[in-house]
Scaffold this motif. Structure first.
Motif, PDB file in Angstrom:
ATOM      1  N   THR A  54      96.555  38.280  -5.988  1.00 17.18           N
ATOM      2  CA  THR A  54      96.774  39.512  -6.971  1.00 17.18           C
ATOM      3  C   THR A  54      96.730  40.600  -7.304  1.00 17.18           C
ATOM      4  O   THR A  54      98.283  41.336  -8.126  1.00 17.18           O
ATOM      5  CB  THR A  54      95.351  39.324  -8.138  1.00 17.18           C
ATOM      6  OG1 THR A  54      95.302  38.087  -8.149  1.00 17.18           O
ATOM      7  CG2 THR A  54      95.004  39.700  -9.444  1.00 17.18           C
ATOM      8  N   VAL A  55      96.682  41.551  -6.003  1.00 20.61           N
ATOM      9  CA  VAL A  55      96.696  42.814  -6.266  1.00 20.61           C
ATOM     10  C   VAL A  55      98.373  43.263  -5.871  1.00 20.61           C
ATOM     11  O   VAL A  55      99.238  43.802  -6.184  1.00 20.61           O
ATOM     12  CB  VAL A  55      96.792  43.464  -5.180  1.00 20.61           C
ATOM     13  CG1 VAL A  55      96.848  45.001  -4.750  1.00 20.61           C
ATOM     14  CG2 VAL A  55      95.131  43.561  -5.417  1.00 20.61           C
ATOM     15  N   SER A  56      99.027  41.992  -4.951  1.00 20.23           N
ATOM     16  CA  SER A  56     100.287  41.857  -4.287  1.00 20.23           C
ATOM     17  C   SER A  56     100.520  41.511  -5.304  1.00 20.23           C
ATOM     18  O   SER A  56     102.292  42.616  -5.820  1.00 20.23           O
ATOM     19  CB  SER A  56     100.451  41.494  -3.013  1.00 20.23           C
ATOM     20  OG  SER A  56     100.197  41.837  -2.433  1.00 20.23           O
ATOM     21  N   ARG A 111      93.566  47.680 -10.954  1.00 27.17           N
ATOM     22  CA  ARG A 111      93.149  46.744 -11.925  1.00 27.17           C
ATOM     23  C   ARG A 111      93.244  44.878 -11.439  1.00 27.17           C
ATOM     24  O   ARG A 111      92.778  44.505 -11.165  1.00 27.17           O
ATOM     25  CB  ARG A 111      94.282  47.023 -12.218  1.00 27.17           C
ATOM     26  CG  ARG A 111      94.593  45.693 -13.756  1.00 27.17           C
ATOM     27  CD  ARG A 111      95.965  45.944 -14.292  1.00 27.17           C
ATOM     28  NE  ARG A 111      96.004  44.737 -15.519  1.00 27.17           N
ATOM     29  CZ  ARG A 111      96.171  43.603 -15.714  1.00 27.17           C
ATOM     30  NH1 ARG A 111      96.866  43.252 -14.724  1.00 27.17           N
ATOM     31  NH2 ARG A 111      96.784  43.215 -17.213  1.00 27.17           N
ATOM     32  N   GLY A 112      94.414  45.207  -9.896  1.00 30.48           N
ATOM     33  CA  GLY A 112      94.701  43.413  -8.972  1.00 30.48           C
ATOM     34  C   GLY A 112      92.826  43.323  -8.739  1.00 30.48           C
ATOM     35  O   GLY A 112      92.885  42.280  -8.021  1.00 30.48           O
ATOM     36  N   THR A 113      93.030  44.563  -7.788  1.00 29.73           N
ATOM     37  CA  THR A 113      91.460  44.245  -7.056  1.00 29.73           C
ATOM     38  C   THR A 113      90.615  43.965  -7.504  1.00 29.73           C
ATOM     39  O   THR A 113      89.758  42.868  -7.946  1.00 29.73           O
ATOM     40  CB  THR A 113      90.877  45.388  -6.359  1.00 29.73           C
ATOM     41  OG1 THR A 113      92.415  46.306  -5.324  1.00 29.73           O
ATOM     42  CG2 THR A 113      89.719  45.650  -5.103  1.00 29.73           C
ATOM     43  N   LEU A 114      90.267  44.940  -8.528  1.00 27.39           N
ATOM     44  CA  LEU A 114      89.451  44.399 -10.015  1.00 27.39           C
ATOM     45  C   LEU A 114      88.481  42.816 -10.581  1.00 27.39           C
ATOM     46  O   LEU A 114      88.090  42.344 -10.276  1.00 27.39           O
ATOM     47  CB  LEU A 114      88.792  44.988 -11.667  1.00 27.39           C
ATOM     48  CG  LEU A 114      88.269  46.688 -10.461  1.00 27.39           C
ATOM     49  CD1 LEU A 114      88.740  47.552 -12.678  1.00 27.39           C
ATOM     50  CD2 LEU A 114      86.864  47.099 -10.815  1.00 27.39           C
ATOM     51  N   MET A 115      89.835  42.500 -10.674  1.00 23.97           N
ATOM     52  CA  MET A 115      90.458  40.747 -11.118  1.00 23.97           C
ATOM     53  C   MET A 115      90.212  40.175 -10.051  1.00 23.97           C
ATOM     54  O   MET A 115      89.550  38.395 -10.459  1.00 23.97           O
ATOM     55  CB  MET A 115      91.693  40.729 -12.281  1.00 23.97           C
ATOM     56  CG  MET A 115      92.294  41.735 -12.904  1.00 23.97           C
ATOM     57  SD  MET A 115      93.226  41.891 -13.785  1.00 23.97           S
ATOM     58  CE  MET A 115      93.981  40.138 -14.210  1.00 23.97           C
ATOM     59  N   ALA A 116      90.210  40.143  -8.752  1.00 19.15           N
ATOM     60  CA  ALA A 116      90.436  39.621  -8.234  1.00 19.15           C
ATOM     61  C   ALA A 116      89.198  39.340  -7.487  1.00 19.15           C
ATOM     62  O   ALA A 116      88.084  38.482  -7.128  1.00 19.15           O
ATOM     63  CB  ALA A 116      91.302  39.727  -6.765  1.00 19.15           C
TER      64      ALA A 116
END
Length: 307
Positions: A54-56, A111-116
């Protein structure tokens, strides 16, 4: 006849999407700036292995959108408004001058890190096509429980909706929707349950990070796909960006608004054409930069400007 630039969200990603960007000085600078902020070459994020993350995915969509818009605008007529779907809102905010690119890169990585981290497995999103919200909403309500959470997440068009939640819950809603006449129920390439209450805690943590960021009044018209409104106040734009991961996407309403205030040409930034297809029924002209040469798009923008 003003031009609206649109920026896609997750699900639009493609392997090699950053490597496919045009050979343009402003693109090179944008890639270099992103790499400086990340402390690594951003180009390594667009291979198949990294795009499982998700981050990438979110970083690649941000960089592709900003780089493409900058190259398009540097060599041609101006744009007048921007709108982004989900992560696309960050690219839109950068191009509108509301958010610095460096801050956007840092925030999108977080954002991507928190979601993943919130939902590493067992959750996602599913597109339901062919029935409207009046038909889908009671089906979702009949399945949604604490143990089997599921929500309507995206209102992309009258009969193009997306649900988010646990795998089991989405599978059950899909079965019910197909039995009720839906044409398609298909998982999309998003590994987290975006745009619903399941991400409220992650959104609150991201909002705290905005305390260290300066958001400015936009220089272009900024249309929020979460609020289905044009936003000008930096405080409202900050809240919009921080919270949009947990709020439903109201893309159809947002495009109706953009047309109502005389946006006539919609130009979608790479890497896809999904937003273009959604805009075409409403806009006199809607094109995707991946499907048309940049100089041809500039001609259309010039005509819109002259008109």
């Amino acid at each position: 006849m003003p031009t609206l630039l649109t920026f896609p969200g997750q699900g639009a990603q493609r392997t090699g999407m950053l490597h496919a960007l045009p050979d343009h000085a402003v693109v090179t600078r944008t890639l270099a700036d992103a790499s400086d902020v990340l402390g690594e070459d951003v180009l390594r994020h667009d291979d198949a292995g990294h795009l499982a993350s998700t981050v990438s995915v979110q970083l690649c969509l941000l960089v592709a959108g900003v780089a493409s818009a900058r190259a398009l605008l540097e060599d041609g007529p101006p744009a007048h408004g921007v709108a982004g779907l989900s992560i696309g809102a960050y690219a839109a905010a950068v191009v509108a001058g509301a958010l610095s690119f460096a801050d956007a890169v840092r925030l999108v990585k977080l954002r991507g890190t928190l979601m993943a981290e919130a939902y590493p497995r067992g959750y996602g999103m599913t597109a339901i096509l062919g029935i409207d919200v009046g038909q889908l909403a009671p089906l979702v309500a009949s399945v949604n429980t604490v143990q089997t959470p599921v929500f309507i997440a995206n209102y992309n068009a009258d009969t193009q909706l997306v649900i988010a939640g646990s795998d089991d819950a989405m599978a059950r809603v899909s079965e019910l929707a197909l039995a009720a006449g839906a044409r398609t129920a298909q998982r999309v390439a998003i590994a987290v349950p975006s745009h619903c209450a399941l991400l409220d805690d992650a959104a609150a943590r991201l909002q705290s990070a905005f305390a260290e960021v300066t958001v400015k009044r936009p220089t272009l018209r900024y249309f929020s796909a979460s609020a289905a409104r044009e936003l000008r106040d930096p405080v409202r734009i900050t809240e919009d960006l921080a919270r949009n991961m947990a709020l439903p996407v109201r893309w159809h309403e947002t495009m109706l608004l953009a047309r109502a205030v005389d946006m006539d040409l919609a130009v979608e930034m790479p890497p896809g054409n999904v937003l273009t297809k959604l805009c075409q029924p409403m806009f006199p002209q809607a094109v995707a930069l991946t499907e048309m040469r940049g100089d041809s798009v500039r001609v259309l923008m010039g005509r819109a400007q002259d008109g």
